[in-house]
Design a protein around this motif. Structure first.
Motif, PDB file in Angstrom:
ATOM      1  N   PHE A 129       0.798  -1.210   0.000  1.00 51.68           N
ATOM      2  CA  PHE A 129       0.000   0.000   0.000  1.00 51.68           C
ATOM      3  C   PHE A 129       0.838   1.271   0.000  1.00 51.68           C
ATOM      4  N   ASN A 130       2.161   1.137  -0.063  1.00 46.30           N
ATOM      5  CA  ASN A 130       3.007   2.326  -0.097  1.00 46.30           C
ATOM      6  C   ASN A 130       2.841   3.121  -1.386  1.00 46.30           C
ATOM      7  N   LYS A 131       2.262   2.468  -2.421  1.00 44.59           N
ATOM      8  CA  LYS A 131       2.056   3.178  -3.672  1.00 44.59           C
ATOM      9  C   LYS A 131       1.118   4.374  -3.484  1.00 44.59           C
ATOM     10  N   TRP A 132       0.275   4.305  -2.427  1.00 47.98           N
ATOM     11  CA  TRP A 132      -0.625   5.429  -2.157  1.00 47.98           C
ATOM     12  C   TRP A 132       0.160   6.661  -1.715  1.00 47.98           C
TER      13      TRP A 132
ATOM     14  N   ARG B   9      -4.801  10.094   3.337  1.00 48.71           N
ATOM     15  CA  ARG B   9      -5.726   9.801   4.428  1.00 48.71           C
ATOM     16  C   ARG B   9      -5.852  10.984   5.398  1.00 48.71           C
ATOM     17  N   LEU B  10      -6.071  10.722   6.665  1.00 46.08           N
ATOM     18  CA  LEU B  10      -6.433  11.779   7.613  1.00 46.08           C
ATOM     19  C   LEU B  10      -5.376  12.870   7.691  1.00 46.08           C
ATOM     20  N   LYS B  11      -4.125  12.480   7.759  1.00 42.84           N
ATOM     21  CA  LYS B  11      -3.057  13.476   7.845  1.00 42.84           C
ATOM     22  C   LYS B  11      -3.042  14.364   6.611  1.00 42.84           C
TER      23      LYS B  11
ATOM     24  N   GLY C 206     -10.619  12.538   5.059  1.00 40.41           N
ATOM     25  CA  GLY C 206      -9.452  11.808   5.543  1.00 40.41           C
ATOM     26  C   GLY C 206      -9.816  10.656   6.450  1.00 40.41           C
ATOM     27  N   ILE C 207     -10.797  10.880   7.341  1.00 34.29           N
ATOM     28  CA  ILE C 207     -11.249   9.803   8.247  1.00 34.29           C
ATOM     29  C   ILE C 207     -11.839   8.647   7.443  1.00 34.29           C
ATOM     30  N   LEU C 208     -12.674   8.984   6.460  1.00 34.45           N
ATOM     31  CA  LEU C 208     -13.276   7.940   5.623  1.00 34.45           C
ATOM     32  C   LEU C 208     -12.212   7.187   4.827  1.00 34.45           C
TER      33      LEU C 208
ATOM     34  N   TYR D  55      -8.723   2.479   4.055  1.00 37.01           N
ATOM     35  CA  TYR D  55      -7.352   1.951   3.994  1.00 37.01           C
ATOM     36  C   TYR D  55      -7.159   0.833   5.020  1.00 37.01           C
ATOM     37  N   ASN D  56      -7.631   1.072   6.249  1.00 38.08           N
ATOM     38  CA  ASN D  56      -7.499   0.054   7.302  1.00 38.08           C
ATOM     39  C   ASN D  56      -8.206  -1.238   6.917  1.00 38.08           C
ATOM     40  N   LYS D  57      -9.375  -1.095   6.259  1.00 38.53           N
ATOM     41  CA  LYS D  57     -10.100  -2.290   5.826  1.00 38.53           C
ATOM     42  C   LYS D  57      -9.300  -3.048   4.772  1.00 38.53           C
TER      43      LYS D  57
END
Length: 360
Positions: free
Chosen positions: A6-9, A59-61, A106-108, A113-115
């Motif tokens: 997932f680092n490609k994100w 994401r959130l950050k 970001g939260i969504l 991402y976590n899923k």
């Protein structure tokens, strides 16, 4: 492995694109006439594009930082509305909305991402379980075949060995005959060892479960392998826990596993290479044994097959050593993983369930 996937994100190109978008929108604001209020309002809403994109990608950050930056970049344009009190409040609310949209998106994105990460881990576990079942089925099938073959071969081997020993005892003066007899005896002995391994593999004895201290067992293995490694000019290092680590298992079988793996590491190493044996606690209910070498490594295409019976790349190998190792580890409720790079070395990690010595 999951994190690498997932680092490609976090591709830096996306960071550059988002930054350029925010700078571009801000420059358009600066170069647009101050009286063109409708154009400025349109440009203001364009900030949502980099905010949402940053939240989606980082994401959130990313959503939070980008929304704050957009708010800071847009703040100077509030001067356009100083003569309109209501509009100033409206513009402040817009900046707050930047942060709300960025944070919410970001939260969504973080939840999504976590899923994905969790799903990837679960899929990896399923693949590992499928591989375990596949290897177990293959070992069982080969074991049944090996039993029949071993019995059929052992009897003729005994006859050949007896005949060769008789010829040797006759003390024939012909050197060529004596040399041939010696070769026959040597090869018969090697074949008999293969047959013995076949029977050990096909009909393993019962596992005698007792309390086994991995720290003490590690010291025994180092003592056993020490001279063998010294003869091959290979350095040995070890790292054991301060306190005993107990598992429920057969100490002789676990010792067999470690000696086998350590000997393989020595044979794969060159002069002055180092082999390290590590034993440590991974979590509350598991212990790990790691064997790290700096040897020739294993080609990537061979890694999925190293535990297959009769698979070997050594000239005089039987291909049963690692198959037996795999079966013993499995019988102890453990797992074995191999990481290797050609010419860089191999790391083999055994995980075995710990026991609570206070029970019973």
């Amino acid at each position: 492995m999951v994190s690498d996937k997932f680092n490609k994100w976090k591709d830096p190109n996306w960071f550059i694109l988002i930054a350029l978008m925010m700078i571009g929108i801000s420059l358009l604001h600066l170069t647009t006439a101050t009286g063109a209020i409708e154009i400025h309002q349109f440009l203001r809403r364009l900030y949502y594009i980099p905010i949402i994109l940053a939240a989606y990608r980082f994401r959130l950050k990313g959503g939070l930082i980008s929304s704050i930056l957009c708010g800071v970049l847009y703040a100077p344009h509030l001067l356009l509305y100083l003569s309109f009190q209501f509009e100033v409040i409206n513009q402040f609310m817009e900046i707050i909305l930047f942060v709300v949209v960025g944070t919410t998106t970001g939260i969504l994105a973080q939840a999504e991402y976590n899923k994905r990460v969790q799903l990837s881990k679960q899929l990896q576990k399923v693949r590992e379980m499928e591989e375990e079942v596949r290897v177990a089925d293959r070992l069982a099938a080969v074991g049944q075949l090996a039993t029949g073959i071993a019995h059929e071969i052992r009897n003729p081997l005994g006859i050949i060995k007896a005949a060769a020993q008789l010829a040797r005892d006759e003390q024939v003066d012909n050197p060529e005959i004596n040399e041939s007899v010696a070769v026959i005896l040597s090869e018969v002995e090697r074949a008999n060892q293969v047959v013995t391994q076949l029977l050990d593999f096909a009909r393993p004895g019962p596992v005698k479960f007792t309390f086994v201290d991995l720290k003490s067992l590690g010291n025994e293995v180092v003592n056993i392998i020490g001279q063998y490694a010294a003869r091959h000019k290979v350095k040995l290092a070890f790292q054991f826990p301060e306190h005993p680590l107990y598992i429920s298992g057969d100490s002789e079988l676990i010792k067999q596993v470690l000696v086998n793996l350590m000997m393989n590491a020595v044979q794969a190493s060159s002069d002055d290479d180092k082999i390290e044996l590590k034993i440590y606690k991974t979590n509350s209910d598991s212990a790990a044994i790691e064997i790290l070498d700096e040897g020739s490594g294993i080609p990537e295409e061979n890694l999925p097959r190293i535990f297959d019976p009769f698979f070997t790349t050594r000239k005089h190998g039987t291909g049963l050593g690692l198959a037996i190792v795999h079966r013993i580890v499995r019988d102890h409720g453990g797992s074995i993983k191999v990481r290797s790079k050609p010419d860089l070395g191999t790391t083999i990690t055994l995980c075995l369930p710990l026991i609570n010595t206070m029970e019973g």
